[in-house]
Scaffold this motif. Sequence first.
Motif: not given
Length: 431
Positions: A212-213, A220-225, A229-232, A416-419
């Motif tokens: 779903x994600x 899960x992670x960006x290019x810098x590792x 998790x806080x984005x849309x 809030x949960x994501x942040x």
Amino acid sequence: MGRSLTRRTVLAAGASVPIAQLASAADFDWKRFKGTPLRFMVSVHPWTEWAQKQLPALEAETGIKMNLEILYEDQLRQKLPLTLRSDPGAVDGFFTLPSWDGAAFSRAHWYAPLEPLISSDLTAPDWDFADFFPNILNIHRLNGQLLGIPISTEVQALFYNKAMLSAKGIAPPTTLDTLMVAAKALNDPGGNVAGFVTRGDGVQALYTFAPFLFAYGGRWLDDQGKPELAGAPFINALKYYSDILRSAGPPNILGMQWKTSYPLFQQERAAMFADAVNFLAYFRDPSQSKIVDKVAMVPVPAGPAGSHSTVIAWGPAIAASSKKQQATWYAIQWLTSKRNMLAASLATTLPSSRKSVYTADDYVKAAPAGVIDIVQSQVPNAVPNGANPLVVQVPETRAAIGQAIVAALRGEDVTKAANEAQKQVLAIING
């Protein structure tokens, strides 16, 4: 299984080996390391149980005396790192699941890179490295190096009860929008039937939440590792996952693990179920299932960013500290040959990491309906090791993200949960 690798047995196994290579394959010296003892530490798994039965044939054909120390998964995760750290050279090969231990083992330099061995004269010409699905090999490719050989593939699918959908004139869902509509239409609390079920336990739910994600374009992670998790995408996926289970899931979804969710679908108490393709074996078993002739599958539903299953795979690796790496590679390549990978899939029902298995007549006849199509359609766009963030601190990060999933399922503020998950996972990774 004790036959030698002759031209006849290679062809009988359905191997597509160029004619020019047959003589070279026949001349390959499988007894080069005759008499060498090897110690492997592996987990309880259908493939390792199959491999245990092949050891007499392995010794007959190679002369290698391989000992498989089979441990329960939690025991392996405790004993293997301790042994590799405190007693270098004591273990020659081991079972690895990169989505769980890849980052930690790679950082500790416990893997021996395999491609130098694969490209050398230590590899039989008919082993056929190109026969493996590239995206499945990526599961065991970390920091640009291939560190293990995946022995199967685990992708996800959406299972559905054909009779229940047909009774309401509902087509099998292929998108998140149609899945939500179908789940609500099929939900029947009065009849004790949920429209849709999957995992609700926070830690376990990362695996089933992941598609779903990815469908919303998240990762899960960006290019810098660092956690993303806080984005849309994460917030939208979390909202969708909680909405569908709160509106069309079973009343006790909180804390529901795989072992308590699949029986609901199996016993006709849920119309649809999302999880690993491997669950089909439970649904096709007449001794325990009410839906043997009613179950069908479609790929995980697509969202704005398409359809993307996770794909994970166990596989054997060579210990960097082993003094018998070449002999260990002989044992691994023997077990993962075309002939033996086909035999393993037939014996265990596990979908293979080799492409040739899916066109072998014996497997085509034996494979449950839909498995071949689902695997072949899902693998190219699947996310290797996408079951959780590929970090050293896997248990801690899973727990932190799991808390966000549980909070959403309770109806709490999703953003809030994501942040909070972003904050916790960043702190865990930074140490």
